[in-house]
Structures are given as C-alpha cells and as structure tokens.
Design a protein around this motif. Structure first.
Motif, PDB file in Angstrom:
ATOM      1  N   VAL A 163       0.880  -1.171   0.000  1.00 24.30           N
ATOM      2  CA  VAL A 163       0.000   0.000   0.000  1.00 24.30           C
ATOM      3  C   VAL A 163       0.914   1.217   0.000  1.00 24.30           C
ATOM      4  O   VAL A 163       1.733   1.392   0.904  1.00 24.30           O
ATOM      5  CB  VAL A 163      -0.927   0.035   1.233  1.00 24.30           C
ATOM      6  N   ASP A 164       0.801   2.042  -1.043  1.00 21.55           N
ATOM      7  CA  ASP A 164       1.713   3.168  -1.176  1.00 21.55           C
ATOM      8  C   ASP A 164       1.069   4.264  -2.013  1.00 21.55           C
ATOM      9  O   ASP A 164       0.025   4.044  -2.650  1.00 21.55           O
ATOM     10  CB  ASP A 164       3.014   2.718  -1.839  1.00 21.55           C
ATOM     11  N   LEU A 165       1.701   5.429  -2.013  1.00 17.69           N
ATOM     12  CA  LEU A 165       1.233   6.523  -2.850  1.00 17.69           C
ATOM     13  C   LEU A 165       1.563   6.229  -4.302  1.00 17.69           C
ATOM     14  O   LEU A 165       2.647   5.735  -4.622  1.00 17.69           O
ATOM     15  CB  LEU A 165       1.892   7.840  -2.439  1.00 17.69           C
ATOM     16  N   VAL A 166       0.622   6.570  -5.178  1.00 14.40           N
ATOM     17  CA  VAL A 166       0.813   6.371  -6.610  1.00 14.40           C
ATOM     18  C   VAL A 166       0.455   7.668  -7.321  1.00 14.40           C
ATOM     19  O   VAL A 166      -0.584   8.266  -7.055  1.00 14.40           O
ATOM     20  CB  VAL A 166      -0.081   5.230  -7.151  1.00 14.40           C
ATOM     21  N   SER A 167       1.341   8.098  -8.211  1.00 15.63           N
ATOM     22  CA  SER A 167       1.056   9.282  -9.020  1.00 15.63           C
ATOM     23  C   SER A 167       0.918   8.867 -10.483  1.00 15.63           C
ATOM     24  O   SER A 167      -0.177   8.624 -10.973  1.00 15.63           O
ATOM     25  CB  SER A 167       2.162  10.323  -8.845  1.00 15.63           C
ATOM     26  N   SER A 168       2.017   8.730 -11.174  1.00 11.21           N
ATOM     27  CA  SER A 168       1.964   8.321 -12.582  1.00 11.21           C
ATOM     28  C   SER A 168       1.817   6.809 -12.735  1.00 11.21           C
ATOM     29  O   SER A 168       1.335   6.322 -13.763  1.00 11.21           O
ATOM     30  CB  SER A 168       3.233   8.773 -13.303  1.00 11.21           C
TER      31      SER A 168
END
Length: 220
Positions: A163-168
């Motif tokens: 579970v982590d931050l996702v941008s592109s």
C-alpha cells in the motif's frame, strides 16, 4: 504580522508545488532556503516573526500536532495516518495530487479478485490507514511497516502486496506491479495546531484565509 510563528514544510515532491502557492499567500523563504549546500533546517521568511522549517512530511505533522510548529503543509495521507486530535486541516491546497493504493505483482493480479480477500499481508508506510481500510471491508490486514522501497517487498517475498502513494504509476510498472484498489485520493492540506489557533486566533485566521485564497486561485 509580528506574532512569532513557525511554518513546517515537507521535503520532497510536495515542496516544488507548495512554494509558488506559499508565495501567492504572501510567504516566501529567505534565499538560503534554496541553497542545496546549506545544512540549515530553519529559515527566515519575508514576514517578520514568521520562520520556516523544512522536515520530512510525517515529521511536519508531528511538529505541528505537538505545538513545536504553528502551521504547515502535509498530504492528506499523513493527516489520515496519524489522526492527531491537536491537528486542524482547514484548507485543501489542491496540490500534490496522487492516490493511496493497493498494488500487487502483475502475475498475481491476472487471477486475483480483491473482493474475495479475507486476509492480506502488505508492506506499507501507512499501517493505521491500511488497517482501517481493510477492517471496514471485513478483511484482516497484516501490515509490515516500511519507510521506503516498498516496491521491493513482493519481489523479495516479504509481502504479496503493498500500500503506497501512486502518481503516474511508472514506479509500479518498472517493478512489475499494478494497482488493484484505491484506498483514497490524496492532496496537500494546510494544517494548523489547535492550541496555536486558540492562542493566536486572529493571525492564524488570516493565514488560513490567505492560503484558501491562494489555493482557489491555483484551481482556476
């Protein structure tokens, strides 16, 4: 404004977007802030009595929540993870947009259905948020706390999912992972220490108004 105030900003990706917004709100750091060779962590600003500290995002929330700083900027992911009662997040700054997501290896995702999960083992920097999310779905989550390099966990057999931050999504793709579930949409917030707001109500209200106006101008 002569009230003594400390403003906390996060290192990393949010800072580049935060600086123009801060300038629109009337707050700019001294020149040394931009000197990459400087080892200072606290800087003066163009506003007398207002100084700025540059720290990690999670630490920015801690400094403000415990009254060491009066206000600052952090992502809503950090606000949600800590849930500090002393933290007030009155303004969505509409910068730093990304999402907090569950990801897993492509080969697992090809046959996996998140709706059938009853237990998950995940690597994450957000154990509280992750546990709450899965508990609301009736899923038992075993969280392995990591502070970085999350994408290595499935490849090295530490966990099956992260579970982590996702941008592109490029980092996930480069490491053979795909998003399978979005936990929350994330943007940066202006945070204020509730005690500071009580003690310095007028000046804090003015800064909140300034940042709200700057954020609204950003989204136009």
């Amino acid at each position: 404004m002569t009230d003594s105030l400390i403003f906390a900003v996060p290192k990393g990706r949010i800072l580049d977007e935060a600086l123009p917004l801060m300038a629109r709100a009337g707050l700019t750091p001294e020149a040394e802030f931009h000197d990459k060779s400087s080892r200072k962590l606290q800087f003066g600003t163009n506003v007398p009595g207002v100084s700025l500290i540059r720290v990690r995002a999670f630490d920015a929330a801690t400094f403000v929540a415990h009254g060491a700083a009066d206000f600052g900027i952090v992502g809503s992911d950090v606000v949600d993870e800590f849930g500090y009662s002393a933290l007030y997040a009155p303004v969505d700054l509409k910068i730093g947009a990304c999402r907090l997501s569950v990801a897993e290896p492509q080969e697992l995702a090809a046959t996996d259905d998140p709706r059938g999960w009853s237990h998950v083992r995940v690597a994450t920097k957000y154990p509280q948020t992750t546990s709450r999310h899965f508990a609301a779905r009736g899923v038992q989550a075993e969280c392995v706390k990591l502070n970085g390099a999350m994408e290595l966990a499935p490849a090295l057999g530490l966990t099956s999912r992260i579970v982590d931050l996702v941008s592109s999504g490029n980092t996930l793709k480069a490491n053979g992972l795909v998003e399978v579930e979005v936990i929350s949409e994330v943007t940066s917030r202006l945070i204020v220490a509730r005690p500071a707001f009580k003690r310095k109500g007028a000046v804090m209200a003015d800064w909140i108004a300034r940042f709200r106006e700057a954020a609204d101008a950003t989204s136009e």
